[in-house]
Design an enzyme around this catalytic site. Structure first.
Site, mmCIF file in Angstrom:
data_model
loop_
_atom_site.group_PDB
_atom_site.id
_atom_site.type_symbol
_atom_site.label_atom_id
_atom_site.label_comp_id
_atom_site.label_asym_id
_atom_site.label_seq_id
_atom_site.Cartn_x
_atom_site.Cartn_y
_atom_site.Cartn_z
ATOM 1 N N CYS A 199 0.921 -1.344 0.142
ATOM 2 C CA CYS A 199 0.188 0.399 -0.056
ATOM 3 C C CYS A 199 0.767 1.209 0.141
ATOM 4 O O CYS A 199 1.184 1.807 0.879
ATOM 5 C CB CYS A 199 -0.815 0.182 0.913
ATOM 6 S SG CYS A 199 -2.375 1.771 1.295
ATOM 7 N N ASN B 152 1.371 5.585 -1.093
ATOM 8 C CA ASN B 152 0.659 6.964 -1.057
ATOM 9 C C ASN B 152 -0.646 7.263 -1.891
ATOM 10 O O ASN B 152 -1.542 7.398 -1.959
ATOM 11 C CB ASN B 152 1.430 7.841 -0.994
ATOM 12 C CG ASN B 152 2.145 8.255 0.536
ATOM 13 O OD1 ASN B 152 1.222 8.101 1.204
ATOM 14 N ND2 ASN B 152 3.209 8.191 -0.504
ATOM 15 N N THR B 153 0.144 6.233 -3.551
ATOM 16 C CA THR B 153 -1.471 6.547 -4.859
ATOM 17 C C THR B 153 -1.596 5.153 -5.063
ATOM 18 O O THR B 153 -3.136 5.728 -5.242
ATOM 19 C CB THR B 153 0.014 7.440 -5.844
ATOM 20 O OG1 THR B 153 0.598 7.979 -5.601
ATOM 21 C CG2 THR B 153 -1.054 7.532 -7.144
ATOM 22 N N ASN B 154 -1.320 3.622 -5.238
ATOM 23 C CA ASN B 154 -1.252 2.920 -5.032
ATOM 24 C C ASN B 154 -1.193 1.648 -4.219
ATOM 25 O O ASN B 154 -0.717 2.129 -3.567
ATOM 26 C CB ASN B 154 -1.084 2.660 -6.881
ATOM 27 C CG ASN B 154 -1.501 3.842 -7.929
ATOM 28 O OD1 ASN B 154 -2.994 3.767 -8.145
ATOM 29 N ND2 ASN B 154 -0.437 4.074 -8.923
ATOM 30 N N VAL C 249 -1.273 -2.536 -4.557
ATOM 31 C CA VAL C 249 -0.895 -3.560 -4.868
ATOM 32 C C VAL C 249 -0.762 -4.631 -4.817
ATOM 33 O O VAL C 249 -0.387 -4.794 -3.230
ATOM 34 C CB VAL C 249 0.279 -3.050 -5.505
ATOM 35 C CG1 VAL C 249 0.524 -4.569 -6.701
ATOM 36 C CG2 VAL C 249 0.950 -1.937 -6.714
ATOM 37 N N PRO D 249 8.086 0.695 5.337
ATOM 38 C CA PRO D 249 8.483 -0.369 5.159
ATOM 39 C C PRO D 249 8.675 -0.716 4.101
ATOM 40 O O PRO D 249 9.288 -2.023 3.447
ATOM 41 C CB PRO D 249 6.604 -0.904 5.511
ATOM 42 C CG PRO D 249 6.209 0.220 6.741
ATOM 43 C CD PRO D 249 7.148 1.617 6.717
ATOM 44 N N ASP D 250 7.980 -0.017 2.976
ATOM 45 C CA ASP D 250 8.413 -0.087 1.320
ATOM 46 C C ASP D 250 10.003 -0.178 1.106
ATOM 47 O O ASP D 250 10.614 -0.724 0.259
ATOM 48 C CB ASP D 250 7.722 0.575 0.462
ATOM 49 C CG ASP D 250 8.036 2.692 1.077
ATOM 50 O OD1 ASP D 250 8.552 2.623 2.285
ATOM 51 O OD2 ASP D 250 8.444 3.095 0.395
ATOM 52 N N ASP E 186 13.922 3.838 -6.797
ATOM 53 C CA ASP E 186 12.025 3.414 -6.681
ATOM 54 C C ASP E 186 11.517 4.494 -6.921
ATOM 55 O O ASP E 186 11.540 5.727 -6.546
ATOM 56 C CB ASP E 186 11.391 3.354 -5.281
ATOM 57 C CG ASP E 186 10.461 2.628 -5.141
ATOM 58 O OD1 ASP E 186 10.064 2.764 -6.613
ATOM 59 O OD2 ASP E 186 9.522 1.760 -4.235
#
Length: 259
Positions: free
Chosen positions: A7, A9-11, A13, A108-109, A129
């Protein structure tokens, strides 16, 4: 069958992993007001379209938007009868804990990208990224995240330029034919495209200089392949790096007996 959820900020998946490969990857806009029932209707409909039986037994979740985590937890409990492993929470173990300032919170990303990149490419990496923000994650020789850089995302910069300057239109991100634009749109496209090529190259060069050792550069995110056309920016482009990192962290926790 493992469901990986990233999850941003924009999408948001969803990817379904059967232990050997991803069966499908589904994308929706991130919305903290979306309920667990709405998630399931969307997910089950698209799984049916792909002719994949819903047999989710485990879930791992990474979210940079804390407000959506509750409803995703409810989704897992109500429809998959499991408790998700949430990256960044104390109960989620990392193969290589980050080495950052005491008390610092790492997105986390970024932890997930680090785990995925190290498993595929080893250490001494810079992971670039292209998301809502453009992030640079520095991976040490032993696989630990040791810091990085956060810059405004490409689309975010374009949107800010459009909103702040009334005479400037909204433009798509693309590689211009020439550096010198001969109209407003071409000028904006050149500024954004070549500006970010310079940004990536300049920051990576400074990271290498600061660490004083060779670093391989891994590009990921939707625009990585586009920016690789401008110059030789990346040693490798990984379209599924974040999802791969989620499977790595999940397997590590299984091996450690924490799930």
């Amino acid at each position: 069958m493992l469901l990986c959820i990233d999850c941003g900020n924009t999408n948001t998946v969803f990817s379904v992993w059967d232990g050997a490969r991803f069966l499908c990857t589904l994308r929706t806009a991130t919305d903290h007001q979306r309920t667990a029932d709405q998630y399931y209707v969307w997910f089950s409909t698209l799984m049916g379209h792909h002719k994949i039986e819903i047999a989710i037994t485990e879930v791992i979740l990474s979210s940079t938007v804390p407000r959506v985590v509750f409803n995703l937890r409810v989704l897992c409990d109500r429809y998959f009868d499991c408790r998700p492993l949430v990256v960044g929470k104390p109960e989620c173990l990392l193969p290589h804990p980050p080495r950052v300032d005491a008390g610092a919170q790492v997105g986390p990303d970024r932890l997930v990208n680090t785990a995925g990149a190290f498993q595929r490419h080893g250490g001494d990496l810079i992971v670039v990224d292209f998301g809502t923000a453009t992030t640079f994650d520095v991976v040490a020789h032993d696989g630990a995240y040791i810091g990085g850089v956060i810059a405004p995302g490409v689309n975010l910069s374009l949107e800010a330029l459009h909103r702040a300057a009334a005479a400037l239109p909204h433009v798509d991100v693309t590689k211009p034919q020439r550096v010198i634009g001969t109209n407003t749109v071409a000028c904006m496209q050149s500024g954004v495209f070549w500006g970010y090529v310079g940004l990536v190259r300049g920051i990576c060069d400074r990271i290498r200089g600061e660490l004083d050792r060779p670093m391989r550069i891994i590009g990921t995110g939707g625009l990585a392949s586009l920016f690789s056309q401008g110059d030789v920016l990346f040693d490798q482009i990984e379209d599924d790096l974040t999802m791969h990192g989620l499977t790595v962290i999940h397997q590590y926790n299984k091996d450690q007996g924490s799930i």
